[in-house]
Design a protein around this motif. Sequence first.
Motif, PDB file in Angstrom:
ATOM      1  N   LEU A   1       3.823   2.091  12.624  1.00 56.89           N
ATOM      2  CA  LEU A   1       4.269   0.936  13.395  1.00 56.89           C
ATOM      3  C   LEU A   1       3.438   0.777  14.669  1.00 56.89           C
ATOM      4  O   LEU A   1       3.130  -0.341  15.090  1.00 56.89           O
ATOM      5  N   LYS A   2       3.078   1.888  15.281  1.00 58.05           N
ATOM      6  CA  LYS A   2       2.228   1.822  16.464  1.00 58.05           C
ATOM      7  C   LYS A   2       0.870   1.228  16.118  1.00 58.05           C
ATOM      8  O   LYS A   2       0.320   0.411  16.873  1.00 58.05           O
ATOM      9  N   THR A   3       0.346   1.599  14.963  1.00 57.96           N
ATOM     10  CA  THR A   3      -0.962   1.108  14.537  1.00 57.96           C
ATOM     11  C   THR A   3      -0.927  -0.359  14.122  1.00 57.96           C
ATOM     12  O   THR A   3      -1.843  -1.135  14.431  1.00 57.96           O
ATOM     13  N   LEU A   4       0.132  -0.765  13.440  1.00 61.70           N
ATOM     14  CA  LEU A   4       0.156  -2.069  12.784  1.00 61.70           C
ATOM     15  C   LEU A   4       0.893  -3.150  13.565  1.00 61.70           C
ATOM     16  O   LEU A   4       0.828  -4.328  13.212  1.00 61.70           O
TER      17      LEU A   4
ATOM     18  N   LEU B   1      -5.160 -11.377   6.747  1.00 66.45           N
ATOM     19  CA  LEU B   1      -4.137 -10.368   7.059  1.00 66.45           C
ATOM     20  C   LEU B   1      -4.508  -9.021   6.455  1.00 66.45           C
ATOM     21  O   LEU B   1      -4.444  -7.988   7.126  1.00 66.45           O
ATOM     22  N   SER B   2      -4.918  -9.023   5.193  1.00 67.51           N
ATOM     23  CA  SER B   2      -5.313  -7.761   4.548  1.00 67.51           C
ATOM     24  C   SER B   2      -6.481  -7.114   5.284  1.00 67.51           C
ATOM     25  O   SER B   2      -6.516  -5.890   5.481  1.00 67.51           O
ATOM     26  N   ALA B   3      -7.438  -7.923   5.716  1.00 64.05           N
ATOM     27  CA  ALA B   3      -8.604  -7.378   6.429  1.00 64.05           C
ATOM     28  C   ALA B   3      -8.186  -6.765   7.757  1.00 64.05           C
ATOM     29  O   ALA B   3      -8.669  -5.682   8.139  1.00 64.05           O
ATOM     30  N   ALA B   4      -7.278  -7.440   8.470  1.00 63.65           N
ATOM     31  CA  ALA B   4      -6.828  -6.911   9.763  1.00 63.65           C
ATOM     32  C   ALA B   4      -6.055  -5.608   9.584  1.00 63.65           C
ATOM     33  O   ALA B   4      -6.237  -4.653  10.344  1.00 63.65           O
ATOM     34  N   LEU B   5      -5.195  -5.545   8.571  1.00 63.86           N
ATOM     35  CA  LEU B   5      -4.420  -4.325   8.321  1.00 63.86           C
ATOM     36  C   LEU B   5      -5.341  -3.188   7.886  1.00 63.86           C
ATOM     37  O   LEU B   5      -5.173  -2.039   8.316  1.00 63.86           O
ATOM     38  N   LYS B   6      -6.305  -3.501   7.042  1.00 64.76           N
ATOM     39  CA  LYS B   6      -7.242  -2.476   6.579  1.00 64.76           C
ATOM     40  C   LYS B   6      -8.037  -1.896   7.744  1.00 64.76           C
ATOM     41  O   LYS B   6      -8.213  -0.671   7.845  1.00 64.76           O
ATOM     42  N   ALA B   7      -8.490  -2.750   8.648  1.00 66.11           N
ATOM     43  CA  ALA B   7      -9.265  -2.272   9.797  1.00 66.11           C
ATOM     44  C   ALA B   7      -8.423  -1.353  10.673  1.00 66.11           C
ATOM     45  O   ALA B   7      -8.899  -0.312  11.138  1.00 66.11           O
TER      46      ALA B   7
END
Length: 606
Positions: free
Chosen positions: A484-487, A532-538
Amino acid sequence: MDVSTAPWREAELLPVDLDVKVEGGTYRIASRTPLKDHDFNMPRAFAQVASRQPKAPALHRREGGTGDWRTVSYSELKRQCDGVTQWLLDQGVTGPVLMMGANSPAMAAFLFGTLASPAISAPVSPLLALVGGDLGRLRHVLSLVQPAVVFIEDARAVAAAIDGLDLGDAIVVTGTPEVLSRETVTLQTVLETEPTAAIQASIEGLKPEKIVQYMLTSGSTGLPKAVAATLGNLAANTASGGQLTRLNWTEKVLNWMPWHHVAGAAVLRATLLSGGEFYIDDGKPMPGLFDLSIRNLKAQPVQYYVNVPLGYALLADALEADADLRRMFFSELRIMLFGGAALAQPVMDRIQAMAVAETGHRILMPSAYGATETTSGIMAGYEYTDRVSLGLPLPGTTIKLVPHDHRYELRVAGPSVTAGYLDDPVRNAQIFDEEGFYRSGDLVTFVDPADPKRGIAFAGRAAEEFKLDSGVWVSGGAVRDAALKTLSPLIAEVAVCDDNRPYLGLLAWPSPDGVARELGVPVAEALQSGVLSAALKARLKTHNASQQGGSSRIARLGLLLTPPDPNAHELSDKGTVNRRAVLDNRPGDLEALYADPPGPLVVVVD
């Protein structure tokens, strides 16, 4: 203004004065401030408040949950409580009174009225009757508690379930008798029962060791258990909570937390025994219901606010989007308490940044840690800090920290701790150690190992620890907090996956407000475009680079587009996600997460 150096808004906190003992690596920590003198006899104490301020408002609730506010004075509430007590005495009820329904003046009258009688209150979640199927959990509760009375203020949503259940000889009390096919007693009949001198005699005959309430556990790891609470447990817990700050509960309180859960019930007791005004919030931190909470917060500023972490996450989104809400919410606020789960540090940081921008001050945001078995909170933060933690023991409570790998198992003793579960001698023998300390099952670490007085931080639950198929242990609670801190704020909540899998994965719910704010487009568009997927993956790649093993590196994330379902026990009434229920209820999403190739909503981290 730099948030980290902004002054604190004064909250008149309990001084930090702890007794810390260490023996064989085990810590014992207690406040040197003694538990304040208090009357264990809460019905007597409530009668004194009502006598002192009969015309003062006690409870406010919007008509129908959404209309204009309707107010009940202390004298009116006391009269209704007396009606309940007298009716129970007239019926000779000494057993449990099962109570099912929303927070309301009538529910408060039943809770306090039962407290003054020989009977035992047993408030339960109405979700038990809404789940459908064979209603197995509700049947289990009825078999366990064996109520003498069943009170359902509004039976319209649960009529089919109630009519189909075997309630034995229980008397059914309801405000909607027309929807039930069985014989009932009307709520009005009970509330209007004429009081006699027998009420005062019943109150004066109460003893602190009398069991007055069965509070049901959430049942997240099995069927619910009924925790027995004595009058002394409830009174001591209310008194110790009142020592956290001199602000206490004497002013206006706006709260949604259900009274069939210990945290919500504790707020109600504390407010009414302090002579405060309780505004019942019929909103909840759930889809479609939180807007009502926001409406109420914009109408009623408070000094002392309590919510669960999910509620604060939704509130942070709403505050960032609404300047009028920010002005009203922070205008009188002195302290924001949270409990029920660990709060993600980024949520606290966002709220503090807005508090400083709006008022020039940081506002204390401490935890209140407790369990059904400890009657409610027995620890809280009472030093000025921006660090998320479980805080320090309140007066009367001693915590014992027993070494457990690099962490400690938290155990608790004090007058708020239950004597055990109803009709469960085997489990009762397991939950207390050789010195009588309650084994919480929670794992903690010190905020500052060099200074135990800085408090302790949550580090997982023993029941949430699981192994990957490599044999590596995973601390589910710690992984959730780190994720949660990361995302945040793109992701609102996660469920950590899963036992005996080759690698660690997450099922996660996107935050519509967070995605729109961070990425500039709605969730659907962010998914379709891949942004969104790219941002979460990074973000996950950055997270994994700082981890040292498979127990904390997240290999995949599966996005969930349907919210947690409270009727399937995925979301509790207090707004916390039940990880096990999510995994059990969504086998397709879970398999898509680990499939080769993975499902279309799965983010694979290289």
